[in-house]
Enzyme design. Structure first.
Site, PDB file in Angstrom:
ATOM      1  N   SER A 196       0.807  -1.212   0.000  1.00 47.55           N
ATOM      2  CA  SER A 196       0.000   0.000   0.000  1.00 47.55           C
ATOM      3  C   SER A 196       0.845   1.270   0.000  1.00 47.55           C
ATOM      4  O   SER A 196       0.494   2.255  -0.651  1.00 47.55           O
ATOM      5  CB  SER A 196      -0.940   0.005   1.209  1.00 47.55           C
ATOM      6  OG  SER A 196      -1.811  -1.099   1.168  1.00 47.55           O
ATOM      7  N   HIS A 243       0.681   4.401   4.399  1.00 42.62           N
ATOM      8  CA  HIS A 243       0.013   5.152   3.336  1.00 42.62           C
ATOM      9  C   HIS A 243       0.515   6.592   3.303  1.00 42.62           C
ATOM     10  O   HIS A 243       0.843   7.128   2.237  1.00 42.62           O
ATOM     11  CB  HIS A 243      -1.496   5.148   3.558  1.00 42.62           C
ATOM     12  CG  HIS A 243      -2.109   3.788   3.484  1.00 42.62           C
ATOM     13  ND1 HIS A 243      -3.466   3.563   3.639  1.00 42.62           N
ATOM     14  CD2 HIS A 243      -1.567   2.567   3.260  1.00 42.62           C
ATOM     15  CE1 HIS A 243      -3.716   2.274   3.516  1.00 42.62           C
ATOM     16  NE2 HIS A 243      -2.580   1.652   3.292  1.00 42.62           N
TER      17      HIS A 243
END
Length: 297
Positions: A196, A243
């Protein structure tokens, strides 16, 4: 895409394939082109018509140089995102192996990231800094793997042909590094898996580059924001720290690309600034105060 959508905003669709939406412009005629119509050139990507015109105007010496060196270029050829396909294949293969009883936990334990692997005296774990990158190869389940690979495929179709294979791979890896550094700083006691951080880095770079090219990136920003807050709103056990780290680093690399692409010594500046950013990330994670390392295991 419907006919009404195309007529309402035709500038966001390839002029050669009106059914394909794109936010990439030919750097000579400034018309929108899809990945299939993109050819990497010194000034960026250009469309087939501009490429044909450019080659008609080449001198004999330029033609010989192109034939000699063109096939050795590290940039994407013919709009094929080969690095994207390789990352997809390798990550998916390892992800599927994780589902095998007995083997899966061994693979996850061997490749996941935890800040303790950077600080052996505090954690009792061996020093394994490469886990900051291998973390992108393992995932927490089929949905986690599927969503990340779908996002990689969608972004890679446009971004890799735009910036070239070598730069795309560098962006992916350094964004992954940024995600791991953020985990070590913000949540040092939490093990993490997944690509991610790298995916969010690609997304951020695409937004920065798209904005630089004059594309309407509002939709992409909204999608990025929705994905960023989804973990909080829906209660998913998501490493939002990775993230954020990926977004920051990917955005910085996208900014470096936009500011160095037109310089006479663009390659020197790109390599120098990207290397400097990588060294800064490593330096930051190396001086994390030991008190931040909690007894996560």
């Amino acid at each position: 895409m419907t006919t009404s959508e195309f007529h309402a905003n035709p500038d966001n669709f390839c002029y050669r394939h009106p059914g394909r939406q794109s936010f990439v412009l030919c750097q000579r005629c400034m018309r929108t082109i899809c990945p299939e119509c993109q050819t990497q050139a010194a000034v960026g990507v250009i469309c087939p018509e501009c490429m044909a015109e450019q080659r008609r105007n080449e001198s004999p010496a330029q033609r010989r140089a192109r034939r000699s060196w063109g096939s050795r270029s590290m940039t994407a050829v013919g709009g094929r995102p080969l690095v994207t396909y390789w990352i997809l294949g390798i990550t998916t293969a390892i992800g599927l192996l994780q589902f095998l009883p007995g083997l899966g936990p061994l693979i996850t334990d061997a490749l996941q990231f935890w800040a303790g692997y950077l600080y052996p005296p505090l954690s009792g774990q061996p020093f394994e800094p490469w886990r900051m990158l291998t973390v992108v190869l393992v995932h927490g389940g089929f949905i986690h793997l599927g969503l990340n690979m779908l996002a990689l495929w969608m972004i890679g179709q446009s971004l890799e042909p735009l910036i070239g294979r070598a730069k795309f791979l560098t962006l992916y890896l350094v964004s992954a590094l940024g995600g791991s550094v953020a985990m070590a700083l913000i949540a040092p006691g939490t093990p993490t898996v997944g690509a991610s951080g790298a995916i969010f880095g690609l997304f951020a770079a695409l937004i920065v580059i798209g904005r630089h090219l004059g594309a309407n990136v509002t939709g992409m920003i909204i999608v990025l924001a929705i994905n960023l807050v989804a973990g909080f709103a829906m209660g998913f056990n998501i490493a939002w720290e990775a993230h954020v780290g990926g977004i920051v680093v990917g955005g910085l690399i996208g900014f470096i690309l936009t500011r160095t692409s037109r310089r006479a010594n663009a390659r020197f500046w790109w390599i120098g600034l990207t290397t400097a950013l990588t060294l800064v990330l490593l330096a930051v994670v190396a001086i994390v105060p030991p008190i931040l390392i909690t007894a996560g295991h």
